[in-house]
Write an enzyme that holds these catalytic residues in place. Sequence first.
Site, PDB file in Angstrom:
ATOM      1  N   HIS A   1     -65.749   3.757  10.898  1.00  0.00           N
ATOM      2  CA  HIS A   1     -64.827   2.794  11.522  1.00  0.00           C
ATOM      3  C   HIS A   1     -65.625   1.839  12.420  1.00  0.00           C
ATOM      4  O   HIS A   1     -65.869   2.129  13.590  1.00  0.00           O
ATOM      5  CB  HIS A   1     -63.780   3.568  12.336  1.00  0.00           C
ATOM      6  CG  HIS A   1     -62.626   2.730  12.778  1.00  0.00           C
ATOM      7  ND1 HIS A   1     -61.468   3.271  13.265  1.00  0.00           N
ATOM      8  CD2 HIS A   1     -62.440   1.389  12.819  1.00  0.00           C
ATOM      9  CE1 HIS A   1     -60.631   2.301  13.575  1.00  0.00           C
ATOM     10  NE2 HIS A   1     -61.206   1.145  13.319  1.00  0.00           N
TER      11      HIS A   1
ATOM     12  N   GLN B   1     -60.377  10.971  12.556  1.00  0.00           N
ATOM     13  CA  GLN B   1     -61.688  10.417  12.875  1.00  0.00           C
ATOM     14  C   GLN B   1     -62.315  11.198  14.012  1.00  0.00           C
ATOM     15  O   GLN B   1     -61.661  11.335  15.048  1.00  0.00           O
ATOM     16  CB  GLN B   1     -61.566   8.935  13.230  1.00  0.00           C
ATOM     17  CG  GLN B   1     -61.235   8.098  12.003  1.00  0.00           C
ATOM     18  CD  GLN B   1     -61.239   6.609  12.253  1.00  0.00           C
ATOM     19  OE1 GLN B   1     -60.946   5.845  11.365  1.00  0.00           O
ATOM     20  NE2 GLN B   1     -61.555   6.166  13.442  1.00  0.00           N
TER      21      GLN B   1
ATOM     22  N   ARG C   1     -55.442   1.598   8.996  1.00  0.00           N
ATOM     23  CA  ARG C   1     -55.544   2.988   9.425  1.00  0.00           C
ATOM     24  C   ARG C   1     -55.572   3.876   8.186  1.00  0.00           C
ATOM     25  O   ARG C   1     -54.811   3.657   7.237  1.00  0.00           O
ATOM     26  CB  ARG C   1     -54.360   3.402  10.314  1.00  0.00           C
ATOM     27  CG  ARG C   1     -54.432   2.872  11.747  1.00  0.00           C
ATOM     28  CD  ARG C   1     -55.624   3.411  12.532  1.00  0.00           C
ATOM     29  NE  ARG C   1     -55.711   2.877  13.886  1.00  0.00           N
ATOM     30  CZ  ARG C   1     -56.503   1.864  14.261  1.00  0.00           C
ATOM     31  NH1 ARG C   1     -57.286   1.265  13.382  1.00  0.00           N
ATOM     32  NH2 ARG C   1     -56.538   1.459  15.510  1.00  0.00           N
TER      33      ARG C   1
ATOM     34  N   ASN D   1     -60.484  -7.988  18.584  1.00  0.00           N
ATOM     35  CA  ASN D   1     -61.367  -7.785  17.426  1.00  0.00           C
ATOM     36  C   ASN D   1     -60.674  -8.101  16.096  1.00  0.00           C
ATOM     37  O   ASN D   1     -61.138  -7.685  15.046  1.00  0.00           O
ATOM     38  CB  ASN D   1     -61.948  -6.359  17.438  1.00  0.00           C
ATOM     39  CG  ASN D   1     -60.875  -5.291  17.480  1.00  0.00           C
ATOM     40  OD1 ASN D   1     -59.698  -5.579  17.286  1.00  0.00           O
ATOM     41  ND2 ASN D   1     -61.267  -4.058  17.731  1.00  0.00           N
TER      42      ASN D   1
HETATM   43  P1  NDP Z   1     -50.669  -7.607  14.781  1.00  0.00           P
HETATM   44  O1  NDP Z   1     -49.732  -6.932  15.719  1.00  0.00           O
HETATM   45  O2  NDP Z   1     -51.034  -9.024  15.024  1.00  0.00           O
HETATM   46  O3  NDP Z   1     -50.095  -7.551  13.308  1.00  0.00           O
HETATM   47  C1  NDP Z   1     -49.476  -6.452  12.771  1.00  0.00           C
HETATM   48  C2  NDP Z   1     -48.517  -6.955  11.719  1.00  0.00           C
HETATM   49  O4  NDP Z   1     -48.046  -5.829  10.974  1.00  0.00           O
HETATM   50  C3  NDP Z   1     -47.310  -7.657  12.281  1.00  0.00           C
HETATM   51  O5  NDP Z   1     -47.186  -8.920  11.648  1.00  0.00           O
HETATM   52  C4  NDP Z   1     -46.180  -6.721  11.905  1.00  0.00           C
HETATM   53  O6  NDP Z   1     -45.005  -7.352  11.568  1.00  0.00           O
HETATM   54  C5  NDP Z   1     -46.709  -6.089  10.643  1.00  0.00           C
HETATM   55  N1  NDP Z   1     -45.988  -4.883  10.267  1.00  0.00           N
HETATM   56  C6  NDP Z   1     -45.648  -3.822  11.045  1.00  0.00           C
HETATM   57  N2  NDP Z   1     -45.006  -2.897  10.315  1.00  0.00           N
HETATM   58  C7  NDP Z   1     -44.930  -3.388   9.058  1.00  0.00           C
HETATM   59  C8  NDP Z   1     -44.372  -2.893   7.859  1.00  0.00           C
HETATM   60  N3  NDP Z   1     -43.715  -1.721   7.836  1.00  0.00           N
HETATM   61  N4  NDP Z   1     -44.486  -3.654   6.745  1.00  0.00           N
HETATM   62  C9  NDP Z   1     -45.116  -4.862   6.778  1.00  0.00           C
HETATM   63  N5  NDP Z   1     -45.668  -5.378   7.892  1.00  0.00           N
HETATM   64  C10 NDP Z   1     -45.577  -4.640   9.029  1.00  0.00           C
HETATM   65  O7  NDP Z   1     -51.972  -6.697  14.718  1.00  0.00           O
HETATM   66  P2  NDP Z   1     -53.418  -7.024  14.143  1.00  0.00           P
HETATM   67  O8  NDP Z   1     -53.275  -7.862  12.934  1.00  0.00           O
HETATM   68  O9  NDP Z   1     -54.333  -7.490  15.208  1.00  0.00           O
HETATM   69  O10 NDP Z   1     -53.879  -5.541  13.766  1.00  0.00           O
HETATM   70  C11 NDP Z   1     -53.192  -4.805  12.762  1.00  0.00           C
HETATM   71  C12 NDP Z   1     -53.720  -3.397  12.697  1.00  0.00           C
HETATM   72  O11 NDP Z   1     -55.073  -3.400  12.258  1.00  0.00           O
HETATM   73  C13 NDP Z   1     -53.780  -2.663  14.052  1.00  0.00           C
HETATM   74  O12 NDP Z   1     -52.528  -2.118  14.407  1.00  0.00           O
HETATM   75  C14 NDP Z   1     -54.811  -1.598  13.765  1.00  0.00           C
HETATM   76  O13 NDP Z   1     -54.197  -0.473  13.184  1.00  0.00           O
HETATM   77  C15 NDP Z   1     -55.727  -2.251  12.741  1.00  0.00           C
HETATM   78  N6  NDP Z   1     -57.004  -2.640  13.348  1.00  0.00           N
HETATM   79  C16 NDP Z   1     -58.157  -2.088  12.838  1.00  0.00           C
HETATM   80  C17 NDP Z   1     -59.371  -2.362  13.412  1.00  0.00           C
HETATM   81  C18 NDP Z   1     -60.632  -1.829  12.826  1.00  0.00           C
HETATM   82  O14 NDP Z   1     -61.665  -1.807  13.511  1.00  0.00           O
HETATM   83  N7  NDP Z   1     -60.631  -1.367  11.582  1.00  0.00           N
HETATM   84  C19 NDP Z   1     -59.476  -3.204  14.617  1.00  0.00           C
HETATM   85  C20 NDP Z   1     -58.224  -3.838  14.985  1.00  0.00           C
HETATM   86  C21 NDP Z   1     -57.038  -3.505  14.400  1.00  0.00           C
HETATM   87  P3  NDP Z   1     -43.969  -7.998  12.610  1.00  0.00           P
HETATM   88  O15 NDP Z   1     -44.666  -8.072  13.935  1.00  0.00           O
HETATM   89  O16 NDP Z   1     -43.720  -9.305  11.944  1.00  0.00           O
HETATM   90  O17 NDP Z   1     -42.831  -7.070  12.632  1.00  0.00           O
END
Ligand code: NDP
Length: 400
Positions: A333, A314, A285, A147
Amino acid sequence: MAKVVCVLYDDPEDGFPTAYARDTVPEIKSYPDGQTAPTPSAIDFTPGELLGSVSGELGLRKYLEGNGHTMVVTTSKDGPDSVLEKEIADADIVISQPFWPAYLTGERIEKAPNLKLAITAGIGSDHVDLDAAMKNDITVAEVTFSNSISVAEHVVMQILSLVRNYIPSYQWVVKGGWNIADCVSRSYDLEGMHVGTVAAGRIGLAVLRRLKPFDVHLHYVDRHRLPREVEEELNLTWHETAEDMVRVCDVITINCPLHPETEHLFDAEMLSKMKRGSYIVNTARGKICDRQAIVDALESGQLAGYAGDVWFPQPPERDHPWRTMPHHGMTPHISGTSLSAQARYAAGVREILECWFEGRPIRDEYLIVTGGKLAGVGAKSYSEGNATSGSEAAAEFSAA
Ligand code: NDP
């Protein structure tokens, strides 16, 4: 044979749908990075149906019961008298969606000696105490990318809604008014603004790509830098820290997972470093932002608007201040649970279950924790620890 407990949100107030607004949803076979969409051996639902609510059962009952497993589906997830609290005692597998999270705290995990697999139907497994999962050898898996684009679309919608003052303008129409000056006295063009994403993972990068045609200046912060050709293609400015980035941006979109490093990243101090009149859209989140600091910043004018779809806990209490704070565009959400997204993550859950029962490896990109440590996407994007504290307050919603 396994006992599977599946926690899903309520059906619509007027009953489970018997008809839908559209007859089909587009079939997405692969994602922008080449990863294939879920590939279960079969599905027992029609894509485009409501699968995420209790009567939808993620389309899993026929498959699970046909293979001799027991399936319990419930919405009752919070507090000591909840169905989850009772059923978890002998559950082997718990399936939950972040939209209506079954908080798997350390205490709950202790009460579930058979629990071996926690599946997130969607993305984001912060509702599981990952430390406790590691200690108790529980595998945690989610349906990575299912998603992400759904959320990116929601982010773009909410950025435009805030900056252009869409929601109050819509409300003037519904109220029978034609109050142009009231509508436009907080309305701007996005063109030329500086927009920054906290994290450029699957969602963050998709947001950047979607915003590029709006002729904005794009910024990002992430633990790993994007490839140089992507930075050049999108004309991105990378910042070492979120503090550095927020100082120069007009709009911030938050797209990182919640883990100990990001919990309350947007507190009063971070907000004070932003330009006066900035906007934040947080679909990552709720707990990444400090609840009261956001309210204060909107009231003082430090923030011109805040939107998103994620709260903590939530469901949020009926008097949660984000429901009534000024200039907000919050939704429940929902961004990652469009009917289109549900078809993909329900198929992904089925794929994970098939792998689990047939002793085949779960895709690495779906794994958060396995074998007592962070693994797969979990090892890349999360840090060790627990972000579930305070989740017991979710019981207040049902009690009210
Ligand atoms: P990904 O795993 O593709 O991306 C997460 C990114 O966050 C990675 O690039 C990671 O960096 C980066 N990251 C982690 N910690 C840090 C930090 N401290 N500072 C900066 N960057 C950081 O996940 P998605 O993009 O698919 O999803 C991200 C989040 O979105 C999910 O974990 C979830 O919480 C939320 N989400 C919400 C939804 C909704 O319905 N509202 C649905 C889907 C997701 P790196 O890997 O480079 O270390």
